[in-house]
Design an enzyme around this catalytic site. Structure first.
Site, PDB file in Angstrom:
ATOM      1  N   ASP A 154       0.839  -1.186   0.000  1.00 17.52           N
ATOM      2  CA  ASP A 154       0.000   0.000   0.000  1.00 17.52           C
ATOM      3  C   ASP A 154       0.881   1.245   0.000  1.00 17.52           C
ATOM      4  OD1 ASP A 154       0.920   0.099   2.671  1.00 17.52           O
ATOM      5  OD2 ASP A 154      -0.850  -0.942   3.411  1.00 17.52           O
ATOM      6  N   SER A 155       0.439   2.306   0.663  1.00 15.01           N
ATOM      7  CA  SER A 155       1.191   3.559   0.636  1.00 15.01           C
ATOM      8  C   SER A 155       2.570   3.438   1.264  1.00 15.01           C
ATOM      9  CB  SER A 155       0.402   4.657   1.345  1.00 15.01           C
ATOM     10  OG  SER A 155       0.064   4.272   2.670  1.00 15.01           O
ATOM     11  N   LEU A 156       2.719   2.531   2.235  1.00  8.66           N
ATOM     12  CA  LEU A 156       4.024   2.352   2.863  1.00  8.66           C
ATOM     13  C   LEU A 156       5.035   1.790   1.871  1.00  8.66           C
ATOM     14  CD1 LEU A 156       2.842   0.908   6.288  1.00  8.66           C
ATOM     15  CD2 LEU A 156       3.639   3.233   5.810  1.00  8.66           C
ATOM     16  N   HIS A 340       3.703   8.483   7.695  1.00 11.74           N
ATOM     17  CA  HIS A 340       4.256   7.398   6.899  1.00 11.74           C
ATOM     18  C   HIS A 340       5.774   7.334   7.104  1.00 11.74           C
ATOM     19  CE1 HIS A 340       0.322   7.400   5.034  1.00 11.74           C
ATOM     20  NE2 HIS A 340       0.641   6.307   4.375  1.00 11.74           N
TER      21      HIS A 340
END
Length: 364
Positions: A154-156, A340
């Site tokens: 995902d965004s990570l 993040h």
């Protein structure tokens, strides 16, 4: 962690972006289109005169002789780094339809690399190849690397806001400070001298998305695609793509926010659905990549135990090449946008992942 950027990422897909005016260019070495003159491991759709793609971190590598190299692009949404002979010489912000020239090179042979920095799943990007200035030439593409890694996340994994100097970011700031090429996946691949894919989609989870958004889709809705904003699109992997390692890092969005009224879960049923979907996804990856690929399932925070349980059950059923890695977040500052990973965090994680991989029986 809610943000306008995440809401955009979870919004309905926009229409395709097509390549604009063509640039004067030398022909590909074998005359068969852009794909013949560049090396890429990313999920691309070959349209002959252009390559189309959507995932973050897609990169193209080529070789050009002469004092200048042009990069033919049509992309209204994403940002890029242009690298010549290993050094970044330009960052292109939503370049649109253009040929960007890097001039003033010494007369000789140069390696050039173009990499898509951020995730723009609502848009389709188009690359029209590298071109040489008059008197120069586009040469045979660089050889593929013998090692291949696929990163799923995902965004990570996408590198969301990893270059930001603040955790508070607007959508515009997220876009400009996201660089998948300095994320833990790309860093790990470079340390292992491997080609890689970063198939990461911000905001999506295995069965539940960030804060329960867009419940009609999950990460699994998009995994098979090359073009994320084209419903029904399927990426047909070339026979040359046979990753020896597949790293799955999905679960943060499933569990990082409390359940909202009206969501069809309790804490227990969400966990059970997550484990069932995860088991099915690993089976899909095993079918796709064969018994020789190592599947590394990453667990962190509230979902680590669920991932570990799925891996243990699969290993007990006879899968010898599935492994669990509990992500060690000791010392991470989470200084990127909306808490993040920062660029420093990505480097630490790449160190830890590379060290962990040294003990795995990976068939490269």
């Amino acid at each position: 962690m809610s943000s306008p950027w995440l809401r955009m990422l979870l919004a309905p897909a926009a229409s395709l972006a097509l390549l604009g005016p063509s640039a004067t260019a030398t022909a590909a070495p074998d005359g068969s289109g852009v794909a013949a003159s560049v090396h890429t491991a990313g999920r691309v759709q070959d349209a002959g005169d252009v390559l189309r793609y959507s995932w973050p971190g897609v990169y193209f590598e080529g070789r050009v002789r002469g004092t200048a190299v042009g990069v033919v692009l049509d992309d209204p949404a994403a940002d890029y780094d242009v690298q010549v002979d290993g050094a970044t010489v330009a960052t292109l912000v939503t370049p649109g339809s253009t040929t960007h020239w890097v001039r003033g090179l010494r007369d000789g042979v140069h390696t050039v690399r173009l990499v898509k920095r951020n995730d723009t799943p609502w848009s389709t990007s188009s690359f029209g190849g590298f071109v040489a200035a008059p008197g120069g030439a586009v040469l045979a593409r660089p050889a593929a690397r013998s090692r291949q890694i696929e990163f799923i996340g995902d965004s990570l994994t996408a590198g969301y806001g990893n270059l930001s100097t603040s955790r508070d970011c607007t959508g515009e700031q997220v876009a400009r400070t996201t660089n998948a090429d300095v994320g833990y996946g790309a860093l790990t691949a470079r340390r292992l001298r491997a080609d890689h894919q970063l198939n990461a989609y911000s905001g999506l989870g295995m069965v539940r998305n960030y804060n329960g958004g867009s419940p009609e889709v999950t990460y699994r809705s998009f995994y098979d695609r090359a073009l994320l904003n084209v419903p029904g699109d399927v990426w047909h992997a070339p026979g040359t793509w046979r990753p020896g390692l597949v790293v799955v890092h999905l679960g943060t969005n499933d569990f990082s926010t409390p359940l909202n009224p009206g969501e069809p879960w309790t804490d227990d049923t969400l966990a059970a659905a997550y484990r069932a979907a995860y088991a099915g996804f690993l089976e899909k990856l095993r079918t796709r990549h064969g018994p020789g690929a190592t599947l590394l399932a990453v667990g962190a925070g509230p979902f680590a135990g669920h991932v570990e349980q799925v891996v243990e059950e699969r290993a007990a059923a006879g899968d010898r090449r599935v492994r669990f890695w509990r992500l060690d977040d000791t010392g991470l500052d989470h200084g990127g946008c909306h808490w993040h990973y920062s660029a420093r965090d990505h480097r630490l994680l790449a160190d830890r992942l590379t060290s962990h991989l040294a003990d795995l029986p990976i068939r490269w």
